[in-house]
Structure formats: structure tokens, C-alpha cells
Enzyme design. Structure first.
Site, mmCIF file in Angstrom:
data_model
loop_
_atom_site.group_PDB
_atom_site.id
_atom_site.type_symbol
_atom_site.label_atom_id
_atom_site.label_comp_id
_atom_site.label_asym_id
_atom_site.label_seq_id
_atom_site.Cartn_x
_atom_site.Cartn_y
_atom_site.Cartn_z
ATOM 1 N N GLN B 114 30.049 -1.414 23.222
ATOM 2 C CA GLN B 114 30.035 -2.837 22.841
ATOM 3 C C GLN B 114 30.353 -3.040 21.362
ATOM 4 O O GLN B 114 29.766 -3.894 20.709
ATOM 5 C CB GLN B 114 28.709 -3.496 23.224
ATOM 6 C CG GLN B 114 28.560 -3.597 24.737
ATOM 7 C CD GLN B 114 27.498 -4.610 25.175
ATOM 8 O OE1 GLN B 114 26.513 -4.821 24.485
ATOM 9 N NE2 GLN B 114 27.704 -5.208 26.332
ATOM 10 N N LYS B 163 22.787 -3.849 14.292
ATOM 11 C CA LYS B 163 21.455 -3.867 14.902
ATOM 12 C C LYS B 163 20.399 -3.229 14.000
ATOM 13 O O LYS B 163 19.289 -3.762 13.874
ATOM 14 C CB LYS B 163 21.499 -3.120 16.242
ATOM 15 C CG LYS B 163 20.152 -3.126 16.950
ATOM 16 C CD LYS B 163 20.224 -2.636 18.382
ATOM 17 C CE LYS B 163 18.881 -2.818 19.047
ATOM 18 N NZ LYS B 163 18.901 -2.435 20.456
#
Lengths: 172, 565
Positions: B114, B163
Site C-alpha cells: 500500500q 505511520k
């Protein structure tokens, strides 16, 4: 008409692709582009060669200004300025040709920066025209490789490009 | 105060006054979602069914309120799905901040799961974008993003956050004032000398025309514009994006201009001796053949974005500035005795305009057996007292809505003008309904456009957002069909919608109410019922399949070469 633009930008990742992307996305031309960090390393200076009529150049300058990391844009074309380009030429130079290469290099006030028994690398700086002229003379002798930087340019006189920014606080 | 990255994100959003976030979760943004979950009393998240929907909703919210719309999506496919929403907002100068998740810093560039280079992908469809690679930059970048999105010429800004950054700890200090960005200094005040020069031209013009666009709305300058227009007495036209900036029912308003504008507006442009362009950018859909646009006029152009000035049309008096402060400076000059006593009598000019008005270029005939789309929109206007917030998709219905739903007030017209994004309408309507829960929000769509984002009906049902959806169903991609009829010898290549869902059953499946109208007599009862129903409603109007949008300026023709009905 050809124009030389001097563009001061924040020295941050991706700035060059923002500038280059602007040209490709809007169909403007780039003839030459040089870029390197300057001063304290917080800014980079881009010298851009482009061509177009007055309206196109005006648009290019305004669009460059609109990019967030662009600090200043100056069109140096119509003001007194100095411009230089650097070229390295690797040229064949065996036996009797060696003196000829050195003679040509001397005429253009250039230097031989590497030598082997069969080649020289010649470093030439100056206007793009001068580089072209030098290359024309070297070519019949057997040019192996050429690399050129594209122009760098700077306005003449005491005024500094960053002067207008003095009072602006520096980003951490 | 030590906070983790996700907490810093939420604190920064709250600091900016954000109450609503539109988005879709995924792996890379889970820390942020967790933090929003913990703060759900302070910040509301709306789960859309597709990231494109979330972006359009943030866009609709921004258009309806004037605040920065906020979207939150995950990395990779989440972010790439957001691109159409960003491009839509970019073309229409809508203030928006889109936070995208990114794979952890150490994985960037490794083709991680991703992963997408979203800063690279969105560079040309955002006002600016950031990749935050260090937690110490996070708060500054978010504050800069909001500042850039809402100042100058507004636009969308992407903040891409890996993240691991959202899970690192850093000292958080509340903001003090606007961020200072040395390379970003938008001009807001117009140059007084230029403004004086403009007013002088205005005081001498015998056939003046005001041409105003979305910039007036973005700058919240409708009141100033209205006051100045009335004090001057000149005719005024709006672009598609500018509808509502000036009351449509006012006698000085000559309607929209451009490709599907009114005859009187386009003739006035072609004949005027002074064109005052305010917050409008001379788009090709407005100018028609550029060499014959306003051929007799001197042009004044007020715009906050210097690149818009003299880009398409050479301008005599350029004024770079935010519309509101510029109009605030202009207004007293227009009210001055000197201006008022000197200005030429505009009676002859108005007589000329009234002659053009007699063409009644928007006329249509509502026959007994087939519903005309224009009739539906007129009835929608009547039954909502012209007060609804109206979103549209793109195509014939959009142009008819622009022509027939008279907008009296700003920020009640949500349409994708610049990019022309089909599928924009439903999520934008939902975003506006979130912002204004008590208002009537109507979506006018076509059966083609509606199918592009109909999954957001689930969002409408989940959050009890009672949008009233009017589908003008003609079984065609109507505008494509119209062009094929005019310019491709009626070869209807792939413009026939042979299969459409049963919108009644679709409404039922998504918890909405479905109403179908196939006969003109059923139009008013259908709208009345929809407006009286509490939840979301789909009205499926089966309208004349062959109707065209008139008048029309063919692409590349001059504005005075209109095709009339």
C-alpha cells in the site's frame, strides 16, 4: 526570445520536480536548468533558460512565484549580468595530435584536467557560444565524450538577490 | 506536553476549529483513527464508502461554509482514490486539507504494501503538498497546510504522514498566530492607485458590464458586490462558479454567461465598452472564441491570483488582491458624489439589453405527456422557495440547474465547474448537509452521473443526512448525446444508458425513500412528498430523452454566435 531566469528556492526535497513539473504540465519550454544549494544551505538557486514571447515569459515568472517554496524569481535577460557554463570534453589525443589539442585548449583559456596516452579531458568555462566554438574545433580531432552544465548566471552590480528577504524570519 | 503523532494531528485539527472530518480508515492511519475515536466528543468523523466521496464531501462542506474542508485517507489506494477529489477542489479553488497515511519512513521507496508516492502524484493537482519525515515537523506542517489552503487563492493541500510518525512522541506547543512562511506571501490588499484608475473608467463607461466569478464567493464579498452593483447601476453577469454571488431575481442581473449562458449576457459581453471582471478567470467555457471576446471593451480584472491576470485575455487595468478588501475600497469611491454625478446615463444601454432579453432564450414548452427537465428544476425552486442548497453532478442537468434554479444567496450552489467531475454531487451534498443539518439540501443529478458515486447513499442513511435527490433520468449521457447530435451527425456512440438500476429498489436497498415520476402531473406531488419526508429521498424523474440545453455557444465560436432554440 530566450530568457535566463534566476530562481531562489527553499532547499527542500522535491523542489526541483515542482519547478520542472510546472514547465511540463503547462507546456512551457526548458532549454537549460542548473541547480545547487547556495549560501547557508537553506536555499538553492536555479538558473533556468527558457524561451517564449513576452506573455509566456510573464506567465512562467508568475507561475514560478506561485509555487510555495519559491522565494524569488528574476529575469536576468534584460539587465546586465554575467553568465557562465562549464564543459568537460574527452578528446582523442595520440602522438602528433596531442600538441594540436593543447593549442586549441590554450586558445580558449581552458585546461587539461586529465591525460592518458591516448586521451585528454579538457575543462572549458565561459559563455555557451565560446563552448560551442571550442567544441567545433575539437570535434575533427575525435571527441569521445562531452558533458556540459548548462548556464549559471548572476546580475552585475552590488544588489544581492536575497536583499529583499533580510527582514523575513528564517524558517527553522 | 509530550504527545504522540496521532495526538498532535488531532490537537492541530482542533486548534484549526475543525469539527468534521470525512474519511476512510486503513492500516497507515490507524493511530490517527484511534485518536479520533477517543476524541469523538470533540471531533466527528464521517465514514464514506469511497475515498473520492470523502474528498467531495469535504469539498461540499468547504463550499457551503467557507471553512477548510478536511479529509483523512490511508496510504496507497486510499490516497490515489482521493486524487479526483483533490483535482476537483484544485480547479475550483476550494480550501481543503487532505491527510494521507504513508508507509513507515524506513519503507518509503521500497515498493512496500500500500505504498504510493502521493506527494509526486498530487503535485500538479494541489496548491501544495508535504511529506512529513520527522515528528518535529508535524505540527508546523499541519498549521502551514491550513494556512496555505485558506489564504490567497484557496486550494487543497495534502499532508502525507508515515505511520511510524503517528506513533512517535514529541513535545506539543499550542499555536501562536498564523505560521510565517518566508516564501509564501499572498497579496490581499489591491493597489489603491490601480483601484482609482478602475473607478475612473467605471465612471465614464457608457456600456459597462460586471462579470463576476467564484472568487467573489470564496472571498465572502457578495454583500459588497451587491451594494456596489446597485450603486453603479450597471448590468451584472455571473459565471457558473459565481452563481449566488448576486441575487438572481434582481433586475440588474442578466443571467449566466458563456457556453450555456443567456443570450442577453453574451450579447452584453460582445457589445460592452467596459468589462469589470471580478474573481473570474476567463475560462474557455466563458470566453468562447477568445479573439472575439468583449472586442469593444476595456477590461478591468480583479483577482487574488496574479497568474490569472492576462493569462487568457489581455487586461487594461489589473488589480491583484482579495475581492473583499478591493471592493471595500471601491465602494466608497463609487458612492462618491463625483462618481455619481459624472457617470453617463445608462438608459440606452439598458434598452439594448432589454431588447436581447425579449428573445426569452431560456423558454421551453412543458407539454402534456412528457416531463421536461427544466420544469422539474423550476418546480424544485418554487417548492423550496429558492432557498435550498443545491448540489449537482455534471452534464445537461447541471446546466439546467444553473439556468433555472435562481440563486439568491452565496454558498448555496455546489458544482464542479473547473474539472467537471461526474460523481461529485451526492457526496458534496452530504458534506453540505453535515455543515447545515437544518437546511434543505437538494442534489440535482443525471442517471449517468449518479451511478458514479451512488454507494454514498449508505453514508446518507448511516448519518441520517436527509438529502433530496432529483435524478433527471433521460436514459442518455445527455450532454454527450447533445454534442453527438450537433457535431457527430447523431452517432450516439456509447452515450445510451441502456441499463440503469431500478432507482426505487436502490433507494429501498439503502434505506432511502424512492419516488418515481413519469408524467408531468406527478412532478409537484413527488417534490412535495420528498420535502415532507424525513430521511434521504430519491426522486426518479423520467424526462424528455431528446431535450437539449439551449442556448449554446459551440466550442470555438464567438459568444454572439449562439444557437438559440
Amino acid at each position: 526570445m530566450k530568457h535566463i531566469l534566476s530562481v531562489l528556492v527553499e532547499n527542500e526535497a522535491g523542489v526541483l520536480s515542482r519547478v520542472a513539473g510546472l514547465f511540463s504540465a503547462r507546456g512551457f519550454n526548458i532549454d537549460g536548468l542548473t541547480v545547487a544549494p547556495v549560501g547557508d544551505g537553506e536555499t538553492s538557486r536555479i538558473t533556468l533558460e527558457t524561451y517564449g514571447d513576452d506573455n509566456i515569459i510573464e506567465q512562467i515568472i508568475k507561475q514560478l512565484h506561485k509555487l510555495v517554496p519559491v522565494i524569488q524569481v528574476h529575469d536576468l535577460t534584460d539587465r546586465p549580468h554575467v553568465e557562465r557554463e562549464l564543459m568537460l570534453v574527452k578528446v582523442e589525443a595520440e602522438r602528433d595530435m596531442r600538441a594540436e589539442v593543447l593549442r586549441i585548449a590554450d586558445i580558449f583559456r581552458s585546461r587539461v584536467v586529465d591525460a592518458t596516452s591516448s586521451t585528454f579531458v579538457v575543462e572549458v568555462t565561459g559563455s555557451s557560444d565560446k563552448l560551442d566554438a571550442c567544441l567545433n574545433l575539437l570535434e575533427p580531432l575525435g571527441v569521445v565524450e562531452v558533458v556540459r552544465t548548462g548556464k549559471v548566471a548572476m546580475a552585475r552590480g552590488a544588489k544581492r538577490m536575497r536583499e529583499g528577504l533580510k527582514e523575513a524570519p528564517v524558517k527553522k | 506536553m509530550q504527545l504522540n503523532g496521532a495526538q498532535i494531528v488531532v490537537e492541530c485539527l482542533l486548534e484549526q476549529g475543525v469539527k468534521s472530518v470525512f474519511g476512510y480508515p486503513g492500516g497507515a492511519v490507524l493511530y490517527i483513527y484511534d485518536e479520533i475515536f477517543k476524541n469523538k466528543e470533540r471531533i466527528h468523523h464521517y465514514l464514506f464508502r469511497h475515498e473520492q466521496g470523502a474528498l467531495h464531501a469535504a469539498d461540499g462542506y468547504a463550499r457551503a461554509t467557507g471553512e477548510v474542508g478536511v479529509a483523512l485517507v490511508t496510504s496507497g489506494p486510499g490516497a490515489t482514490n482521493a486524487v479526483t477529489g483533490l483535482a476537483t477542489a484544485y480547479m475550483d479553488s476550494i480550501p481543503m486539507v487532505c491527510i494521507t497515511g504513508q508507509v513507515p519512513v524506513a519503507l518509503i521507496g521500497n515498493d512496500a504494501f500500500q505504498e504510493a508516492d502521493i506527494v509526486g502524484i498530487t503535485r500538479s493537482c494541489t496548491k501544495h503538498n508535504y511529506l512529513v519525515k520527522d515528528i518535529k515537523d508535524l505540527a508546523r506542517v499541519l498549521r502551514e497546510a491550513f494556512y496555505i489552503a485558506r489564504t490567497g487563492r484557496p486550494g487543497p493541500v495534502v499532508v502525507d504522514i508515515p505511520k511510524d510518525i503517528t506513533n512517535q512522541m514529541f513535545e506539543f506547543t499550542p499555536a501562536s498566530g498564523d505560521p510565517v512562511i518566508r516564501s509564501y506571501k499572498p497579496t490581499s490588499e489591491g493597489h489603491t492607485g490601480q483601484i482609482r484608475k478602475a473607478v475612473k473608467l467605471m465612471a465614464n463607461a457608457k456600456r459597462p458590464l460586471l462579470y463576476t466569478g467564484g472568487g467573489v464567493l470564496l472571498s465572502n464579498a457578495s454583500d459588497e458586490l451587491t451594494e456596489m452593483t446597485r450603486a453603479w447601476g450597471a448590468p451584472i453577469t455571473n459565471t457558473l462558479m459565481g452563481l449566488g454571488a448576486y441575487p438572481a431575481s434582481d433586475k440588474q442581473f442578466v443571467g449566466m454567461l458563456g457556453m450555456h449562458g443567456t443570450y442577453e449576457a453574451n450579447m452584453a459581453v460582445s457589445r460592452c465598452d467596459l468589462l469589470v471582471a471580478i474573481g473570474a478567470r476567463f475560462d474557455d467555457r466563458v470566453t468562447g472564441k477568445i479573439s472575439e471576446f468583449a472586442p469593444e471593451a476595456e477590461i478591468i480584472h480583479v483577482d487574488v491570483d496574479p497568474t490569472s491576470i492576462s493569462k487568457n485575455v489581455a487586461v487594461d487595468v489589473p488589480i491583484v488582491g482579495d475581492i473583499k478588501p478591493v471592493l471595500e475600497k471601491m465602494l466608497p469611491m463609487v458612492l462618491e458624489e463625483k462618481f455619481q454625478s459624472k457617470k453617463p446615463d445608462l438608459t440606452d444601454w439598458w434598452a439594448e439589453i432589454d431588447q436581447w432579453r425579449k428573445q426569452d432564450c431560456l423558454r421551453y414548452e412543458q407539454k402534456e405527456d412528457v416531463i421536461e427537465a427544466q420544469f422539474v428544476i423550476q418546480k424544485l425552486h418554487e417548492l423550496t422557495n429558492g432557498n435550498a442548497i443545491v448540489a449537482t453532478d455534471v452534464g445537461q442537468h447541471q446546466m439546467w440547474a444553473a439556468q433555472f434554479y435562481g440563486f439568491e444567496k452565496p454558498r448555496r450552489w455546489l458544482t464542479s465547474g473547473g474539472l467537471g467531475t461526474m460523481g461529485y454531487g451526492l457526496p458534496a451534498a452530504l458534506g453540505a448537509q453535515v455543515a447545515h443539518p437544518e437546511e434543505t439540501v437538494v442534489l440535482i443529478s443525471g442517471e449517468g452521473s449518479f451511478q458514479m458515486n451512488l454507494q454514498e447513499l449508505a453514508t446518507a442513511f448511516q448519518y441520517r443526512l436527509p438529502v433530496k435527490i432529483a435524478i433527471l433520468n433521460n436514459g442518455f449521457l445527455g450532454m454527450v448525446r447533445q454534442w453527438q447530435e450537433f457535431f457527430y451527425e447523431s452517432r450516439y456512440a456509447e452515450s445510451v444508458m441502456e441499463v440503469t438500476p431500478d432507482f426505487m429498489k436502490l433507494a429501498d436497498a439503502f434505506g432511502a425513500t424512492g419516488i418515481r415520476a413519469t408524467h408531468p402531473k406527478e412532478v409537484v406531488p413527488a417534490i412535495e412528498k420528498a420535502l415532507a419526508t424525513k430521511g434521504p429521498v430519491i426522486m426518479d424523474f423520467h424526462v424528455n430523452r431528446e431535450a437539449n440545453v439551449y442556448p449554446m455557444v459551440p466550442a470555438g465560436a464567438a459568444l454572439n454566435e449562439m444557437i438559440l432554440l
